[in-house]
Motif scaffolding. Structure first.
Motif, PDB file in Angstrom:
ATOM      1  N   VAL A  56       0.671  -0.965   0.176  1.00 55.48           N
ATOM      2  CA  VAL A  56      -0.088   0.034  -0.127  1.00 55.48           C
ATOM      3  C   VAL A  56       0.978   1.034   0.101  1.00 55.48           C
ATOM      4  O   VAL A  56       0.599   2.222  -0.640  1.00 55.48           O
ATOM      5  CB  VAL A  56      -0.928  -0.025   1.288  1.00 55.48           C
ATOM      6  N   VAL A  57       1.995   1.325   0.773  1.00 53.45           N
ATOM      7  CA  VAL A  57       2.801   2.453   0.991  1.00 53.45           C
ATOM      8  C   VAL A  57       3.414   2.579  -0.407  1.00 53.45           C
ATOM      9  O   VAL A  57       3.677   3.848  -0.790  1.00 53.45           O
ATOM     10  CB  VAL A  57       3.853   2.331   1.993  1.00 53.45           C
ATOM     11  N   ALA A  58       4.209   1.531  -0.883  1.00 46.74           N
ATOM     12  CA  ALA A  58       5.059   1.652  -2.029  1.00 46.74           C
ATOM     13  C   ALA A  58       4.010   2.040  -3.361  1.00 46.74           C
ATOM     14  O   ALA A  58       4.631   2.532  -4.277  1.00 46.74           O
ATOM     15  CB  ALA A  58       5.517   0.323  -2.507  1.00 46.74           C
ATOM     16  N   GLY A  59       2.699   1.491  -3.405  1.00 48.49           N
ATOM     17  CA  GLY A  59       1.933   1.937  -4.461  1.00 48.49           C
ATOM     18  C   GLY A  59       1.345   3.352  -4.452  1.00 48.49           C
ATOM     19  O   GLY A  59       0.849   3.688  -5.440  1.00 48.49           O
ATOM     20  N   THR A  60       1.505   4.021  -3.363  1.00 44.09           N
ATOM     21  CA  THR A  60       0.879   5.439  -3.241  1.00 44.09           C
ATOM     22  C   THR A  60       2.162   6.487  -3.463  1.00 44.09           C
ATOM     23  O   THR A  60       3.190   6.483  -2.794  1.00 44.09           O
ATOM     24  CB  THR A  60       0.532   5.734  -1.663  1.00 44.09           C
ATOM     25  N   LEU A  92      18.287  -0.739  -6.220  1.00 43.24           N
ATOM     26  CA  LEU A  92      16.819  -0.607  -5.835  1.00 43.24           C
ATOM     27  C   LEU A  92      15.970   0.008  -6.587  1.00 43.24           C
ATOM     28  O   LEU A  92      16.389   1.282  -6.411  1.00 43.24           O
ATOM     29  CB  LEU A  92      16.664  -0.867  -4.215  1.00 43.24           C
ATOM     30  N   ASN A  93      14.888  -0.098  -7.068  1.00 38.52           N
ATOM     31  CA  ASN A  93      13.915   0.690  -7.482  1.00 38.52           C
ATOM     32  C   ASN A  93      12.939   1.385  -6.568  1.00 38.52           C
ATOM     33  O   ASN A  93      13.217   0.676  -5.326  1.00 38.52           O
ATOM     34  CB  ASN A  93      13.343   0.083  -8.618  1.00 38.52           C
ATOM     35  N   ALA A  94      12.265   2.251  -6.671  1.00 33.05           N
ATOM     36  CA  ALA A  94      11.433   2.922  -5.526  1.00 33.05           C
ATOM     37  C   ALA A  94      10.553   1.874  -4.781  1.00 33.05           C
ATOM     38  O   ALA A  94      10.635   1.718  -3.516  1.00 33.05           O
ATOM     39  CB  ALA A  94      10.728   3.854  -6.107  1.00 33.05           C
ATOM     40  N   ASN A  95      10.123   0.874  -5.629  1.00 32.86           N
ATOM     41  CA  ASN A  95       9.068  -0.175  -4.961  1.00 32.86           C
ATOM     42  C   ASN A  95       9.760  -1.038  -4.234  1.00 32.86           C
ATOM     43  O   ASN A  95       9.681  -1.399  -2.978  1.00 32.86           O
ATOM     44  CB  ASN A  95       8.346  -0.804  -6.036  1.00 32.86           C
ATOM     45  N   GLU A  96      11.037  -1.636  -4.522  1.00 28.59           N
ATOM     46  CA  GLU A  96      12.026  -2.466  -3.858  1.00 28.59           C
ATOM     47  C   GLU A  96      12.379  -1.670  -2.506  1.00 28.59           C
ATOM     48  O   GLU A  96      12.751  -2.144  -1.533  1.00 28.59           O
ATOM     49  CB  GLU A  96      12.892  -3.053  -4.555  1.00 28.59           C
TER      50      GLU A  96
END
Length: 410
Positions: A56-60, A92-96
């Protein structure tokens, strides 16, 4: 002060609150060690809850805003926005990146990321495993200060973005492996016990009782037969000669109610993450409730950390970071449309404002619906307009005539 003097050897003492188990089975099942990060992540409820919140946090999206005259104006072209939402400049990308930081936030002493600055400009963010970070604190309980050491190199606190859970000094947080060590250990040891039962084919432990003394050859043959029985690699049969009896010394998983205990433990873990057991089990639930109780409080921690470490001193007070939680809090379509209908009927929203909230193109409608039964009053000009009769009247102060007994008036 030398590096050797920075760290003091501490004496390890027994915890007075440690529960001692005299029963051998309870000791083997519950264990006596401390809960670790690796143990916690082996428990599906723990790793699943952390991943759910991290998703949820990474997708916002994280956005940068400027406050001007009481209004929030988005700053879209700042390079730091790209670092937090797309590419960190690291492997690492932002999601990772957010998944790793949040995992360390819950199960380690905190999430740490090195801020790579070149002449005051932030070029990249580099995640650092919390196990590689050491803290060197001062001894002042009021004016607290500390250094961070990574592989022997000393850094100042502003060199790192820090996500700390229940911290008391701003340097390290308190993980769930410390606050909820017993619950994690019980869940982990239960999984280990189930694995043991599976490897042993579900056979109970026990001992053999013989009415007469066995010679060494008979004992070796009997031991090998039972070893094959518990190996769970083939179908084996143990034949007990006359005078030898098997006595059970353990219970099965059904008798110990391990499945029921796992469900109870899952409910306790759900309280830690503020997630319902249905969502913890993978059942679709209320996204808005999940966001309000679990994700948004963590987002506030991240926003405070970003405002502290990713803003220049001259930017603080005018710029601030914030997650765009509008999509998370929208609710279902029926709930949103019922709210929009109420807003339109009450005339505090227009059609194009509703369409903007739903990411739809505006129609260019600027009018507001007015009922003919309404009377409009402007308190600034003391004028009254009646749409039904199309009349405008000016309200003046007049003495209210109240009839009294005997025909007199006030």
């Amino acid at each position: 002060m030398g590096l050797l003097k920075r760290f003091r050897r501490q004496e390890i003492r027994a915890d007075p609150d440690e529960t001692m188990f005299e029963d051998a089975l309870l000791t083997a099942l519950l264990g006596s060690g401390k809960a670790t990060k690796q143990m916690a992540l082996q428990v599906p409820t723990v790793s699943g809850g952390i991943d759910l919140i991290a998703n949820v946090v990474a997708g916002t999206p994280v956005k940068l805003y400027r406050e001007e005259n009481g209004k929030a104006i988005e700053v879209p072209n700042d390079p730091r926005v790209r670092l937090l939402n797309d590419e960190t400049g690291d492997t690492l990308n932002a999601n990772e990146f957010w998944h790793a930081m949040i995992r360390d936030y819950y199960t380690g002493k905190g999430g740490y990321a090195y801020i790579n600055r070149v002449r005051g400009e932030i070029r990249s963010l580099h995640y650092v495993d919390e196990s590689r970070v050491a803290v060197n604190r001062n001894t002042d309980a009021i004016f607290k200060d500390f250094d961070l050491l990574v592989d022997g190199t000393v850094y100042r606190p502003f060199d790192f973005l820090k996500l700390l859970r229940n911290t008391k000094d701003g340097a390290v947080g308190v993980p769930i492996t410390e606050e909820n060590a017993k619950l994690i250990e019980v869940a982990y040891q239960s999984l280990c016990f189930e694995l043991y039962l599976v490897k042993k084919g579900g056979n109970k432990k026990g001992f053999l009782q013989s009415e007469k003394r066995l010679d060494k050859a008979s004992m070796d043959e009997l031991k090998q037969a039972f070893a094959n029985l518990y190996s769970n690699s083939s179908d084996n049969v143990v034949i007990l000669n006359n005078g030898i009896h098997f006595q059970e010394s353990s219970n099965t998983s059904v008798e110990m109610q391990l499945n029921e205990n796992k469900q109870s433990n899952a409910e306790e873990f759900a309280k830690i993450f503020h997630i319902s057991t249905a969502e913890m089990g993978g059942t679709a639930g209320d996204t808005a409730s999940l966001a309000k109780l679990a994700a948004i409080p963590l987002m506030k921690v991240i926003e405070c950390a970003l405002n502290r470490d990713l803003l220049l001193e001259k930017e603080k007070g005018s710029l601030y970071w914030a997650f765009d939680t509008k999509e998370l809090l929208k609710g279902s379509m029926k709930e949103r449309f019922d709210a929009y209908k109420t807003a339109l009927d009450a005339n505090f929203m227009q059609v194009d404002e509703v369409r903007f909230a739903e990411d739809m193109e505006p129609l260019g409608l600027t009018w507001i619906k007015l009922g003919l039964q309404d009377v409009l009053y402007d308190p600034k000009t003391n004028t009254i307009y009646t749409p039904n009769t199309n009349q405008m009247q000016h309200m003046t102060e007049q003495t209210l005539q109240v009839p009294q007994e005997g025909g007199e008036t006030l």
